[in-house]
Motif scaffolding. Structure first.
Motif, PDB file in Angstrom:
ATOM      1  N   ALA A 136     -35.041  91.644  -2.161  1.00 21.54           N
ATOM      2  CA  ALA A 136     -34.355  91.303  -2.301  1.00 21.54           C
ATOM      3  C   ALA A 136     -35.003  89.505   0.108  1.00 21.54           C
ATOM      4  O   ALA A 136     -34.198  89.069  -0.224  1.00 21.54           O
ATOM      5  CB  ALA A 136     -33.591  92.161  -0.782  1.00 21.54           C
ATOM      6  N   LEU A 137     -36.370  90.312  -0.456  1.00 20.64           N
ATOM      7  CA  LEU A 137     -36.599  89.299   0.313  1.00 20.64           C
ATOM      8  C   LEU A 137     -37.010  87.541  -0.097  1.00 20.64           C
ATOM      9  O   LEU A 137     -37.079  86.437  -0.223  1.00 20.64           O
ATOM     10  CB  LEU A 137     -38.021  89.553   0.713  1.00 20.64           C
ATOM     11  CG  LEU A 137     -37.959  90.940   1.918  1.00 20.64           C
ATOM     12  CD1 LEU A 137     -39.888  91.457   2.323  1.00 20.64           C
ATOM     13  CD2 LEU A 137     -37.636  90.644   3.111  1.00 20.64           C
ATOM     14  N   ASP A 138     -36.855  87.602  -1.630  1.00 20.71           N
ATOM     15  CA  ASP A 138     -37.365  86.905  -2.784  1.00 20.71           C
ATOM     16  C   ASP A 138     -36.632  85.828  -2.809  1.00 20.71           C
ATOM     17  O   ASP A 138     -35.653  85.187  -2.157  1.00 20.71           O
ATOM     18  CB  ASP A 138     -37.669  87.025  -4.078  1.00 20.71           C
ATOM     19  CG  ASP A 138     -38.868  87.282  -3.671  1.00 20.71           C
ATOM     20  OD1 ASP A 138     -39.824  87.346  -3.108  1.00 20.71           O
ATOM     21  OD2 ASP A 138     -39.574  87.965  -5.389  1.00 20.71           O
ATOM     22  N   GLU A 139     -34.746  86.767  -2.550  1.00 21.81           N
ATOM     23  CA  GLU A 139     -33.679  86.021  -2.488  1.00 21.81           C
ATOM     24  C   GLU A 139     -33.176  85.310  -1.182  1.00 21.81           C
ATOM     25  O   GLU A 139     -32.777  84.462  -0.852  1.00 21.81           O
ATOM     26  CB  GLU A 139     -32.560  87.269  -2.571  1.00 21.81           C
ATOM     27  CG  GLU A 139     -32.185  87.194  -4.313  1.00 21.81           C
ATOM     28  CD  GLU A 139     -31.354  86.007  -4.510  1.00 21.81           C
ATOM     29  OE1 GLU A 139     -30.390  85.824  -5.083  1.00 21.81           O
ATOM     30  OE2 GLU A 139     -32.260  85.493  -5.846  1.00 21.81           O
ATOM     31  N   MET A 140     -33.563  86.144   0.076  1.00 21.42           N
ATOM     32  CA  MET A 140     -33.369  85.770   1.383  1.00 21.42           C
ATOM     33  C   MET A 140     -34.157  84.489   1.278  1.00 21.42           C
ATOM     34  O   MET A 140     -33.911  83.795   1.757  1.00 21.42           O
ATOM     35  CB  MET A 140     -33.803  86.304   2.033  1.00 21.42           C
ATOM     36  CG  MET A 140     -32.873  88.387   2.383  1.00 21.42           C
ATOM     37  SD  MET A 140     -33.641  88.506   3.662  1.00 21.42           S
ATOM     38  CE  MET A 140     -32.826  90.271   3.414  1.00 21.42           C
ATOM     39  N   PHE A 141     -35.414  84.052   0.888  1.00 24.83           N
ATOM     40  CA  PHE A 141     -36.411  83.183   0.822  1.00 24.83           C
ATOM     41  C   PHE A 141     -35.610  81.908   0.181  1.00 24.83           C
ATOM     42  O   PHE A 141     -35.569  80.761   1.042  1.00 24.83           O
ATOM     43  CB  PHE A 141     -37.575  83.225   0.394  1.00 24.83           C
ATOM     44  CG  PHE A 141     -38.348  82.300   0.327  1.00 24.83           C
ATOM     45  CD1 PHE A 141     -39.714  82.241   1.246  1.00 24.83           C
ATOM     46  CD2 PHE A 141     -38.865  81.262  -0.913  1.00 24.83           C
ATOM     47  CE1 PHE A 141     -40.611  80.960   1.123  1.00 24.83           C
ATOM     48  CE2 PHE A 141     -39.231  80.086  -1.282  1.00 24.83           C
ATOM     49  CZ  PHE A 141     -40.177  80.054   0.061  1.00 24.83           C
ATOM     50  N   ARG A 142     -35.191  82.275  -0.936  1.00 29.31           N
ATOM     51  CA  ARG A 142     -34.872  81.298  -2.080  1.00 29.31           C
ATOM     52  C   ARG A 142     -33.154  80.742  -1.477  1.00 29.31           C
ATOM     53  O   ARG A 142     -32.900  79.709  -1.036  1.00 29.31           O
ATOM     54  CB  ARG A 142     -34.161  81.764  -3.629  1.00 29.31           C
ATOM     55  CG  ARG A 142     -33.360  80.763  -4.095  1.00 29.31           C
ATOM     56  CD  ARG A 142     -32.924  81.308  -5.254  1.00 29.31           C
ATOM     57  NE  ARG A 142     -31.506  82.835  -4.723  1.00 29.31           N
ATOM     58  CZ  ARG A 142     -30.385  82.520  -5.145  1.00 29.31           C
ATOM     59  NH1 ARG A 142     -30.364  81.119  -5.201  1.00 29.31           N
ATOM     60  NH2 ARG A 142     -29.346  83.172  -4.809  1.00 29.31           N
ATOM     61  N   VAL A 143     -32.274  81.534  -0.732  1.00 26.79           N
ATOM     62  CA  VAL A 143     -31.254  80.897   0.068  1.00 26.79           C
ATOM     63  C   VAL A 143     -31.343  80.838   1.637  1.00 26.79           C
ATOM     64  O   VAL A 143     -30.143  79.792   1.553  1.00 26.79           O
ATOM     65  CB  VAL A 143     -30.090  81.469  -0.345  1.00 26.79           C
ATOM     66  CG1 VAL A 143     -29.889  82.381  -1.597  1.00 26.79           C
ATOM     67  CG2 VAL A 143     -30.378  83.035   0.856  1.00 26.79           C
ATOM     68  N   LEU A 144     -32.327  80.501   2.089  1.00 28.16           N
ATOM     69  CA  LEU A 144     -32.916  79.846   3.404  1.00 28.16           C
ATOM     70  C   LEU A 144     -33.396  78.896   3.471  1.00 28.16           C
ATOM     71  O   LEU A 144     -34.068  77.979   2.225  1.00 28.16           O
ATOM     72  CB  LEU A 144     -33.544  81.219   3.723  1.00 28.16           C
ATOM     73  CG  LEU A 144     -34.459  80.521   5.316  1.00 28.16           C
ATOM     74  CD1 LEU A 144     -33.235  81.238   6.073  1.00 28.16           C
ATOM     75  CD2 LEU A 144     -35.299  81.924   5.870  1.00 28.16           C
TER      76      LEU A 144
END
Length: 242
Positions: A136-144
């Protein structure tokens, strides 16, 4: 019982989703006058310094109270929740409030958005329930967007019974709802992360680092997506002070 976060472990056991009657009860409990005042204050604080018309994603917004308050302040807000009941409740609440929020169904492990889509990402009172927290953190990083921040606010594992009692008193609930909320929080505390665990999760993620603050029952984690220039500057500063 202490929740352990191993360096190689990126998944946790799932908890039942909130839907139907439970989702409606939670929405009413979180929609009290006292709670709405808190959401208004949080919306102002969390978006302070954000560019006008900035794009905000709330992951697991539940009934959508915070997302709606951020939208009232002129930001373009999207909410993504695994519970279809919450999506329906949140969309209805947004229409009644006269604001536009894109509430949709989806999973934090696979955010249905393009890279660099949001200036701010919020996740409140839900991260402890994610089956794959590092994912979930990795996905947040990607779309941020580069320079943007992801903010996680949740219950902390070290919270005491006194912390829980004080939090529930501030919610100004009736006797039955207060009792049920205390009981629920006691159970959820077993799943909640400590500060050390959040720091290890951040280190395992693409973010690589985080800033953590604790206050009573709550913990706030801020993760910033740094660009290459700022990363190089940070490395230079670290080397200079070594």
């Amino acid at each position: 019982m202490q929740v352990q976060v191993q360096a190689s472990r990126q998944t946790r056991s799932k908890v039942p989703g909130m839907g139907g009657f439970v989702a409606r009860w939670y929405a009413r409990m979180r929609g009290s006058a006292a709670q709405m005042a808190v959401y208004r204050t949080q919306a102002a604080q969390l978006t302070a310094g954000l560019r006008s018309g900035g794009e905000v994603l709330e992951v697991a917004p539940g009934p959508g109270h915070l997302a709606i308050e951020m939208a009232r302040r002129g930001f373009r807000v999207t909410g993504l929740d695994l519970s279809r009941s919450f999506v329906q409740i949140a969309n209805t609440s947004a229409r009644r409030a006269g604001v536009s929020v894109d509430f949709r169904h989806g999973d934090a492990r696979d955010l249905p958005f393009a890279d660099e889509s949001f200036d701010l990402i919020m996740c409140q009172a839900a991260f402890k329930n994610f089956a794959q927290p590092v994912g979930a953190l990795d996905e947040m990083f990607r779309v941020l967007r580069t320079g943007g921040t992801a903010i996680i606010q949740d219950m902390r594992h070290e919270a005491t019974q006194a912390d829980i009692d004080q939090e529930v008193r501030h919610m100004q609930l009736g006797w039955l709802n207060g009792f049920m909320t205390r009981l629920t929080l006691r159970v959820l505390r077993l799943r909640a992360f400590s500060q050390d665990q959040f720091e290890r999760l951040a280190a395992q993620s693409v973010f690589g680092h985080c800033a953590v603050q604790s206050d009573g029952m709550s913990i706030e984690v801020r993760l910033t997506k740094k660009g290459r220039a700022s990363e190089k500057r940070a490395a230079f500063d670290d080397a200079s002070t070594a």
